[in-house]
Structure formats: C-alpha cells, structure tokens
Design an enzyme around this catalytic site. Structure first.
Site, short mmCIF file in Angstrom:
data_model
loop_
_atom_site.label_atom_id
_atom_site.label_comp_id
_atom_site.label_asym_id
_atom_site.label_seq_id
_atom_site.Cartn_x
_atom_site.Cartn_y
_atom_site.Cartn_z
N GLU A 1 26.63 15.33 11.16
CA GLU A 1 26.47 14.29 12.19
C GLU A 1 25.01 14.20 12.59
O GLU A 1 24.35 15.24 12.68
CB GLU A 1 27.34 14.64 13.40
CG GLU A 1 28.81 14.58 13.05
CD GLU A 1 29.74 14.95 14.20
OE1 GLU A 1 29.25 15.12 15.34
OE2 GLU A 1 30.94 15.07 13.96
N GLY B 1 36.01 12.40 20.68
CA GLY B 1 37.13 13.23 21.16
C GLY B 1 37.22 13.39 22.67
O GLY B 1 38.22 13.10 23.29
N ILE C 1 44.82 21.65 21.17
CA ILE C 1 44.74 20.22 20.83
C ILE C 1 45.81 19.84 19.81
O ILE C 1 46.45 18.79 19.91
CB ILE C 1 43.32 19.86 20.33
CG1 ILE C 1 42.29 20.15 21.45
CG2 ILE C 1 43.24 18.40 19.91
CD1 ILE C 1 40.82 20.08 21.01
N HIS D 1 32.48 10.57 16.92
CA HIS D 1 32.74 11.79 17.68
C HIS D 1 33.05 11.50 19.16
O HIS D 1 32.30 11.88 20.06
CB HIS D 1 31.57 12.77 17.55
CG HIS D 1 32.00 14.20 17.76
ND1 HIS D 1 31.50 15.26 17.04
CD2 HIS D 1 32.91 14.77 18.60
CE1 HIS D 1 32.06 16.39 17.43
NE2 HIS D 1 32.92 16.11 18.38
N ALA E 1 38.67 17.38 14.37
CA ALA E 1 38.27 18.78 14.57
C ALA E 1 36.79 18.96 14.27
O ALA E 1 35.94 18.81 15.16
CB ALA E 1 39.15 19.68 13.71
N ARG E 2 36.48 19.28 13.03
CA ARG E 2 35.08 19.39 12.62
C ARG E 2 34.93 18.79 11.23
O ARG E 2 35.78 19.00 10.35
CB ARG E 2 34.64 20.86 12.58
CG ARG E 2 34.30 21.44 13.94
CD ARG E 2 33.08 20.77 14.56
NE ARG E 2 32.72 21.29 15.87
CZ ARG E 2 33.09 20.75 17.04
NH1 ARG E 2 33.84 19.67 17.06
NH2 ARG E 2 32.67 21.28 18.17
C1 GLV Z 1 33.57 18.66 20.75
O1 GLV Z 1 33.65 18.41 19.60
C2 GLV Z 1 33.77 19.96 21.32
O2 GLV Z 1 33.77 20.96 20.60
O3 GLV Z 1 33.94 20.03 22.54
#
Ligand code: GLV
Length: 322
Positions: free
Chosen positions: A270, A290, A158, A288, A240-241
C-alpha cells in the site's frame, strides 16, 4: 515531574489528539509519514511513539543506539509492521487497539461481499461512462449470497463478527479455519463449523473471507495453488492484510475465470495497487477503509490515549501485545 514526551506519527481524530496534547508533552507529525531515518531519530527523542501501520518499526529502528522510547502505542489492531521480538528484546512495550474496530471492519467484509456478488463497482462505472441503455432482464447479473457458504480463514474478533453479520443478513452457512479452534460454545453461538485445512475451506466456500493477521506466517497463503482449489463461481474477500494474497496470482485467477470475483480492502504494498488488478472488472478495490468511520477512528484514538496513560501511570496496560 516532567511530562513524558510522546510523538503522534500521524494526526489523530480530534478528541484523542486534544487529550494527548493536553496531558503529555506531545508532538504531532501532520506531514508525510516519517521515513526510517526520522523514525530512528524519534526513537532517541521521545518516551513513546503513537504509530500507525505506515510506520515500519524494524529491528534496526527498534535497536537504535541511545533509544529513549519505552512504549509504542499503535493506532490500529494489526501490528505486523512492528518487529515485536525486537521490541521485546529492547524492553519496549507495544500496544494495539482491538475491539473498537471489529464491527466496522466486518461491515467492510460484508460490503465487499455485496459489491462483488452484485457487480456494484462495474455497474456504476458503466453507468457513469454513459453505457446504460435502460433496464434489461439480462445485463449485469450477479449472484445471490442467500444461503451460500461463507468460509472464514482466520476466526478472531473480526472473523467472528463477519460470521454473525453474514448469517443474519443472508442466512449463509458458516465454515472457518484458523490456527486455533475456538471453544464449542462460540462455534454453537455463531453456527460455525471448523474445517481442518485452508485447502478444504477454499474448496467448499462460495465466499472465502480472509481474517488472519499479516506477517511471515501468513505471507501469500492465498496463492495460485489455493486459488485453483476454489470454485469457479467463488468470491475472495480480503479485509485483513494484503500480504496474505499473492496479488499476481489473484489477478491471473480473476482474468482466466479460475474464480468469479474478488473484493479487496488491503494490498501488499500500500498504497500501490497492482495495475493487473486495476484493469479487471471483477475486482472490487477499496482503499483500506476497514476502520474508516468517524466513530471507530475516534474510539481507536481514545484507546491509544488510554494505553499511553495506563503505561505512564503504572497501571495494567490492557492492550499490551508485548
Ligand atoms: C488496520 O488495518 C488495523 O490494523 O487497524
């Protein structure tokens, strides 16, 4: 022969869910995320669990006495919510869904760069609140991304896709720092220069975008000390996290002008978002998103189904992480 019993802990997009329901003795939980007690119970009832990041598969749950589960096929690429050492010790295979969500997640990193640099959320809130008095040469001025320096902390799939898109879209200069330096041909193809430390990366970046995994090793890597190393005009982006960022320190840095703005798609606890961040106009906050496209979520489901099927038919399991 009896078909393996599998549990989908959350609903899947239609294609993969239908396929799993047709080919396996599959049960779907379409209610609230399972509690730890329900996950422990499921460990004794099913051959495989298809989990999501809302399922914390702790060492205790994985070591449930009488466990029947042999496979945890996670719907998502990140797997820090699964104690992989405990899974390994229990002889449980764990898989994830890499590749298929790379572009969608990198797109969200670019979206956050644009939204923060051009103050999009703040401007839209102002318009909706009826505060727009017409065009002006002076209000809501943002910053250009053109030719600026993008620092990528973490340079896996990513991070690399974000580098490629940011170079193509804005001609950004790309620096990166990660645990492992990538091969020279990848650096050359992406025009990315390696930086020895995260501190140096933070100090040199106009946009610092986080792409490292979650977990103990990266917990609060972005803290008050690191934020002080950044430019006062800099933007932090996190797809990311949430655990990578000390959110209280970030809110403070945004409030006091230590950095200019932050764009976040992920949070430490979260779905809680710290009120201190909600109060700030220079924080762009997404829930979230993504991998949240129809195409990507379907592709992730298919990838889970492929992993389940490879595992139970004794074929090589490509996305095995343990
Ligand atoms: C989402 O955050 C994932 O890890 O796929």
């Amino acid at each position: 022969m009896q078909r393996p019993k599998i549990l989908l802990t959350r609903p899947f997009p239609p294609k993969a869910q239908t396929w799993l329901m047709e080919h396996y003795d599959a049960t779907l939980n379409d209610g609230a995320p399972l509690t730890p007690a329900q996950l422990a119970e499921a460990m004794t009832q099913y051959d495989a669990l298809c989990t999501a990041l809302t399922d914390r598969m702790t060492a205790d749950i994985l070591a449930t006495p009488g466990a029947r589960v042999r496979l945890i096929a996670n719907y998502g690429v990140g797997y820090e919510h699964i104690d992989t050492a405990a899974a390994k010790a229990a002889g449980i295979t764990v898989t994830n869904t890499p590749d298929v969500l790379t572009e969608a997640t990198a797109d969200i990193a670019l979206l956050l760069m644009l939204m923060t640099s051009r103050r999009a959320s703040e401007a839209e809130r102002s318009l909706r609140a009826g505060h727009w008095k017409g065009w002006s040469a002076k209000v809501l001025l943002g910053q250009s991304l053109e030719g600026k320096t993008l620092g990528l902390a973490g340079f896996g799939r990513i991070g690399q896709a974000t580098a490629r898109k940011a170079r193509a879209a804005f001609g950004m200069t790309v620096l990166y720092h990660s645990r492992h330096r990538v091969a020279p041909d990848i650096e050359a193809a992406l025009g990315a220069d390696y930086v020895e430390t995260l501190d140096e990366l933070a100090a040199r970046s106009d946009v610092l975008s986080l792409h490292m995994p979650g977990g103990a090793e990266t917990h609060h890597r972005v803290n008050a000390r690191l934020l002080k190393r950044m430019k006062s005009t800099a933007i932090l982006v996190n797809t990311a996290r949430g655990s990578v960022v000390d959110e209280a320190a970030l809110a403070d840095a945004l409030k006091t002008g230590t950095i200019w703005a932050a764009g976040l798609d992920v949070y430490e606890h979260e779905p809680e978002v710290p009120p201190a961040l909600l109060d700030l106009d220079n924080a762009v906050l997404l829930p979230h998103l993504g991998s949240a496209t129809v195409e990507t979520r379907e592709a992730m489901g298919i990838r889970v189904a492929q992993n389940v099927d490879a595992f139970f038919s004794g074929k090589p399991v490509h996305d095995r992480v343990v």
